[in-house]
Design a protein around this motif. Structure first.
Motif, short mmCIF file in Angstrom:
data_model
loop_
_atom_site.label_atom_id
_atom_site.label_comp_id
_atom_site.label_asym_id
_atom_site.label_seq_id
_atom_site.Cartn_x
_atom_site.Cartn_y
_atom_site.Cartn_z
N ASN A 18 38.97 45.54 43.29
CA ASN A 18 39.01 45.15 42.40
C ASN A 18 38.04 43.58 43.20
O ASN A 18 37.54 43.83 43.98
CB ASN A 18 40.39 43.66 42.90
N LYS A 19 37.72 43.07 42.51
CA LYS A 19 36.30 41.89 43.41
C LYS A 19 36.76 40.73 42.83
O LYS A 19 36.36 40.44 41.53
CB LYS A 19 34.94 42.37 43.07
N GLU A 20 36.23 39.48 43.47
CA GLU A 20 37.10 38.40 42.86
C GLU A 20 35.91 37.79 42.98
O GLU A 20 34.94 37.21 44.09
CB GLU A 20 38.13 37.41 44.01
N THR A 57 37.44 37.54 38.01
CA THR A 57 37.95 38.46 38.57
C THR A 57 37.43 40.18 38.19
O THR A 57 38.37 40.14 36.79
CB THR A 57 38.94 38.94 38.56
N GLN A 91 38.10 44.56 37.23
CA GLN A 91 38.76 45.33 37.87
C GLN A 91 38.39 46.47 37.86
O GLN A 91 38.07 46.88 36.52
CB GLN A 91 40.67 44.67 37.38
#
Lengths: 112, 116
Positions: free
Chosen positions: B55-57, B62, B64
């Protein structure tokens, strides 16, 4: 300002009349490519270049030519345009270690 | 079957809604996963980039990646009218000779409209 520029932005032409779409980047990127965007098909790569004098075909190269004589420029040539080449064209560039590509503003081509 | 499949929508949501955009893919060599945003009459701009699974926010966004399922998602929280655009997923492998120049393979794009 770091950017990719394309000219012309809009072009109407007739079948068989040779045309060139120019692409230039000022970021000293090695890698440049051309895409076409069509409804329902997304962006598809036409040709790419990994450096000066190094070019190769993408997924849909038929009817197109490219050249890379200078690092900053990567023109797209349609020697005998046909109506099925009516599309929105994007040039993009990137450099080693960057996983993204920077896109130009697009050239909308209509071939009658 | 396309290498990357993306529901073209269109998707219309009210302001403040949570938006979920998805892509599936078939090429297990893809290692880099990106989401681009494209406003009308503009070129695509990178929104999010993820390497391999996870995941990256970034703010309201966000991304995924689930490589085991070959499925990627983009979530937009508290959506705004300014988020109205076409969202394109894109993927690539490591490229020839281990370089990172491999070409991008795009989904068809999802047209999103966020209405006030």
């Amino acid at each position: 300002e770091a950017q990719v520029t394309q000219n012309p932005r809009y072009l109407i032409t007739v079948t068989g009349k040779k045309l060139t779409v120019t692409c230039s980047q000022n970021m000293n990127h090695e890698y440049m490519s051309w895409y076409r965007q069509d409804p329902g098909l997304g962006l598809r790569q036409i040709y790419y270049s990994m450096n000066v004098e190094v070019t190769d075909k993408g997924d849909v190269p038929e009817g197109y030519k490219v050249s890379r004589k200078e690092k900053r420029n990567f023109p797209l040539i349609l020697e005998s345009p046909s109506p099925n080449q009516t599309s929105l064209y994007f040039c993009a560039s990137t450099t080693s270690g960057r996983e993204t590509q920077y896109f130009g503003p697009g050239t909308r081509l209509l071939v009658l | 079957q396309k290498e990357v499949e993306q529901d073209p929508g269109p998707l219309s949501v009210p302001e403040g809604a949570i938006v979920s955009l998805n892509c599936t893919y078939s090429n297990s060599a893809f290692q880099y996963f990106m989401w681009y945003r494209q406003y009308s009459r503009k070129g695509p701009e990178l929104l999010m980039y993820t390497y391999s699974s996870g995941n990256k926010e970034d703010g309201r966004f966000t991304a995924q990646v689930d490589k085991s399922s070959k499925y990627i998602s983009l979530f937009i929280r508290d959506s705004q009218p300014s988020d109205s655009a076409t969202y394109l997923c894109a993927m690539k492998d490591t490229g020839a000779g281990g370089t990172s120049y491999g070409k991008l393979t795009f989904g068809q794009g999802t047209i999103l409209t966020v209405h006030p």
